[in-house]
Write an enzyme that holds these catalytic residues in place. Structure first.
Site, PDB file in Angstrom:
ATOM      1  N   GLU A  57       0.832  -1.195   0.000  1.00 44.43           N
ATOM      2  CA  GLU A  57       0.000   0.000   0.000  1.00 44.43           C
ATOM      3  C   GLU A  57       0.873   1.255   0.000  1.00 44.43           C
ATOM      4  O   GLU A  57       1.687   1.437   0.908  1.00 44.43           O
ATOM      5  CB  GLU A  57      -0.912   0.036   1.233  1.00 44.43           C
ATOM      6  CG  GLU A  57      -2.028  -0.990   1.223  1.00 44.43           C
ATOM      7  CD  GLU A  57      -2.991  -0.773   2.377  1.00 44.43           C
ATOM      8  OE1 GLU A  57      -2.691   0.050   3.268  1.00 44.43           O
ATOM      9  OE2 GLU A  57      -4.048  -1.441   2.402  1.00 44.43           O
ATOM     10  N   CYS A  58       0.704   2.085  -1.006  1.00 39.31           N
ATOM     11  CA  CYS A  58       1.335   3.402  -1.077  1.00 39.31           C
ATOM     12  C   CYS A  58       2.864   3.305  -0.977  1.00 39.31           C
ATOM     13  O   CYS A  58       3.527   3.073  -1.971  1.00 39.31           O
ATOM     14  CB  CYS A  58       0.762   4.320   0.000  1.00 39.31           C
ATOM     15  SG  CYS A  58       1.041   6.076  -0.341  1.00 39.31           S
TER      16      CYS A  58
END
Length: 825
Positions: free
Chosen positions: A343-344
């Protein structure tokens, strides 16, 4: 399940009229003060933010928790609150933005007021009074009257200018009926610094614990804690069961004996993850083990799944890039099909690079910083059957980043946002910017856990294909013979081409007159020759010029001395020189008893650097930028990709001051393991004054100083360094670089018209393939150009031509045209 009896939970929401009033400071201080007073406190944060809960955890000794109806659904707010406060006697909930500010267009959805109403929690307002006095009462009154369902029970005044100022505000507030629970004076020392938005993570603040102690003392001294506790106890009981991760997950079929490991990225670079994610995975029969990508060189034993959460990898990109063993292990794990959620920050880490620094390389994409902040709630759809959901699965989440990812080729999108593809997805991988709270989507956690349980670990190959150095070693072995030819080729330099009657296009010294101020400084230095020279003043001037501490500057008697110091500094086991380039580094290494090996840049690729060609075990890598004789300017990111633990990279930037704007220079980059060598000889036309310097970290420069002979830098060199580091000199250097580029265009345009191949140049010379024998024929015609066959990787079909004034260049081009016509007839 039968609901339990109503649960008493003393609690307060800490809110504000708007962002910037000090919610995080006051809320975290209250948590710390109450904890130090003997209370068991649970900290909660309205909204998706990860940073504030990190401070809450530091204050309370318990994990920070988030309460966000967009991420988890309104129905889960109270159960999650009770879960997080299971062993607490008071819960403190920090709000987000202004009290009534929520999702744009959502009529206050996901606002602090929304969460306060859903959880029946009284509200304490924090108000910054630094720019008003009696008007504060109107603001508070308006907050109270705006929504009668929100119970505002007190106010804490922040940033008072003086006791008199605070008294005026307290007096005005009496009419509102809202009690003042405390007053804090201005104290910038307790404000946490920003990072993109929000605060710097507590894990990144070495002073966080100390700052928290001061803040707790200040809150305890200036806020009425007993009154505040009384207001917290006025909160109604909660009629719900605590959230339980075991109720959300299906127990593993194999029982507790089969608990695969999920490796969860942590440390300073990866601080963003929701506590409930780990709790769900444990409930699904996985063991969660945290590893630090900054320092750990291998994944935890038994790893069968990867969770790479959020953080600020761009801040730590150099250190992440330097940990090559872990990058290799992760690349192999992802390519072998290990279930992976990124994530990210995790997405960026799996890319080939972040701002030019090498990352894991599991995704064929590059990440770059962007001036634009992306901050938004998202509702997305999974487009096809993938790791985290079947086609059509709807998920809520949020984005929070200042980077963009530029994909090359690769996987299907992980998500659709408003119909547009986003991220990368497959049956074993989810990589996107979307942050999700798995408590709101437990099926995601279950699907990932099932994949982890089903994964059969694959042993890593003896040598990953991406790291195959057999071809480079072959090139090294072939090139090694050039070095072993001995001194003549390595000792040959452009000045050897000169002779009476020859026009000089061989020496790369700028042909313009020296500036008057430089000549004046050199003449004045004669007054200093009666004393032993001290380069301290020059080093200070150079430090200012590059924005570095003076301890990171070493003055030398030209670049040649610097290469000798580097060669003698350590017992290098595998020194590598990237060629074609200036041969003095080779000569210095040989003189120091080393056997340098060569990595050859490919002429078919324009002699550009391929970092993968450098052997992994090289402990010293030397390269020019822009490179002599090719005139190639390597991107800074390519140079950075050479960096890794245990290796020193030396960049010869002797010609960088001839590049407009000094693009791709690393002189101002204080990177561990990097040395930048500069020379003043060429641009300033002073080859007789041996003046240069090295920029690098203090430890490396200390090793070089230990090898340097006393007083090796002359008074004239000191004067030249000091003068050319001034603002006046920088302006003159920029003007000279512009002139060089204009004059170089005359040469390259002429070579193009003649059909003579050349390498795209960035330096004050051009490497041209004029054909075998041209060098000798030009000498016969009265022109001295630099032979190239003394450079490893080149033969006598190449020559290096120095940039000169247009009239001189046009005469050379006319001679080349005649020479080529004669050779064809």
């Amino acid at each position: 399940m039968v609901n339990a009896a109503p649960v008493p939970l003393p609690r307060l929401v800490i809110a504000a009229p708007a962002s910037g009033h000090g919610k995080t400071t006051i809320a975290t201080g209250l948590m710390a003060a109450l904890t130090r007073a003997g209370h068991s406190v649970s900290g909660h944060k309205v909204g998706p933010d990860y940073i504030d809960p990190g401070y809450h955890a530091l204050a309370t000794g318990k994990p920070g928790r988030n309460l966000d109806p967009h991420l988890v659904g309104e129905q889960r707010l109270v159960p999650l609150l009770l879960h997080g406060a299971a062993d607490a006697d008071i819960a403190v909930i920090e709000g987000v933005m202004g009290l009534y500010d929520g999702q744009i267009g959502g009529d206050g959805f996901a606002s602090t007021a929304h969460v306060a109403a859903a959880t029946g929690t009284p509200v304490v307002l924090v108000v910054d009074i630094s720019h008003a006095s009696r008007s504060i009462a109107a603001v508070v009154q308006g907050m109270v009257a705006f929504d009668a369902s929100i119970r505002i029970v007190g106010v804490i005044l922040n940033k008072a200018g003086s006791p008199r100022h605070a008294g005026e505000v307290v007096s005005a507030l009496e009419s509102t009926g809202v009690p003042v629970l405390g007053v804090l004076q201005r104290d910038d020392g307790i404000v946490a610094p920003s990072r993109h938005l929000g605060l710097v993570p507590a894990a990144e603040r070495d002073d966080a614990a100390h700052a928290l102690d001061r803040l707790a003392e200040q809150i305890a001294d200036r806020v009425d804690l007993p009154q505040l506790l009384g207001l917290a106890r006025s909160a109604p009981d909660l009629d719900a069961d605590p959230w339980d991760p075991a109720d959300e997950m299906r127990p593993p079929d194999g029982g507790e004996d089969q608990r695969p490991v999920v490796a969860m990225a942590g440390g300073r670079a990866f601080t963003f993850r929701y506590t409930e994610t780990e709790e769900l995975l444990r409930a699904a029969g996985c063991d969660v083990v945290t590893f630090d990508p900054l320092v750990d060189e291998a994944l935890p034993a038994g790893t069968a799944g990867l969770y790479l959460g959020g953080g600020f990898p761009e801040v730590h990109a150099a250190a992440l890039a330097a940990n090559e063993p872990l990058r290799k292990a992760l690349r192999h794990a992802v390519s072998a099909g290990m279930p992976t959620v990124a994530e990210c920050a995790g997405l960026l880490y799996l890319c080939r690079s972040v701002d030019g620094l090498p990352m894991v390389g599991a995704l064929d994409a590059d990440a770059v910083m962007s001036p634009r902040l992306t901050l938004s709630y998202r509702s997305v759809v999974v487009p096809s059957d993938q790791l985290l959901g079947v086609a059509g699965t709807r998920v809520t989440g949020h984005e929070f980043h200042r980077t963009t990812v530029e994909p090359r080729t690769g996987l299907d999108p992980a998500l659709l946002i408003s119909g547009e593809p986003h991220g990368f997805g497959s049956p074993t991988l989810h990589a996107s910017y979307l942050h999700t709270h798995w408590a709101g989507h437990p099926r995601i956690a279950q699907r990932f856990a099932d994949a982890v349980h089903a994964y059969a670990p694959q042993p890593p190959p003896h040598l990953p294909a991406e790291c195959d150095v057999s071809a480079p070693r072959a090139a090294v072995s072939a090139a090694k013979r050039h070095t072993q030819r001995g001194g003549e080729s390595l000792a040959f330099h452009g000045d050897r081409e000169l002779a009476a009657g020859l026009v000089d296009l061989a020496v790369n010294v700028h042909d313009a007159p020296r500036p008057g101020w430089l000549d004046e400084a050199l003449r004045a230095s004669l007054d200093d020759i009666g004393a032993y020279p001290d380069p301290a003043a020059a080093e200070r001037a150079i430090a200012r010029r590059h924005g570095r501490p003076v301890e990171e500057v070493l003055a030398t008697a030209g670049a040649a001395e610097a290469f000798g110091l580097i060669a003698r500094a350590r017992p290098w086991q595998h020194p590598v020189v990237v060629h074609p380039q200036f041969t003095e580094p080779d000569a210095a290494l040989i003189a120091a008893g080393h056997e340098p090996q060569h990595v050859l840049c490919d002429p078919a690729d324009g002699f550009t650097l391929d970092p993968a060609l450098v052997p992994d075990d090289a402990d010293l890598v030397m390269i020019g930028n822009p490179t002599n004789p090719t005139s190639v300017l390597h991107p800074a990111r390519s140079i950075r990709m050479l960096l890794r633990p245990g290796r020193v990279v030396v960049v010869d930037e002797a010609f960088m001051d001839s590049v407009p704007g000094e693009q791709h220079s690393l002189a101002g980059a204080p990177v561990p393991g990097l040395l930048v060598v500069r020379s003043l000889t060429k641009l300033w036309s002073i080859p007789g004054v041996r003046a240069g310097y090295v920029l690098g970290d203090r430890q490396l420069l200390a090793e070089l100083r230990a090898q340097q002979a006393p007083w090796s830098v002359s008074a004239q060199a000191i004067a030249a360094m000091t003068a050319t580091a001034s603002e006046q000199a920088r302006a003159e250097a920029a003007a000279r670089a512009t002139v060089i580029a204009r004059h170089r265009a005359v040469l390259t345009d002429g070579l193009t018209e003649l059909g003579i191949p050349f390498v795209a140049p960035a330096a004050p010379f051009v490497l041209a393939n004029t054909g075998v024998g041209t060098h000798a024929r030009l000498r016969e015609s009265g022109y001295a150009v630099r032979r190239a066959d003394t450079f490893p990787g080149l033969d006598d079909s190449w020559v290096r031509i120095a940039v000169r004034r247009p009239d001189t260049t046009r005469k050379l081009l006319a001679t080349l045209q005649l020479e080529r016509t004669a050779s064809w007839s």
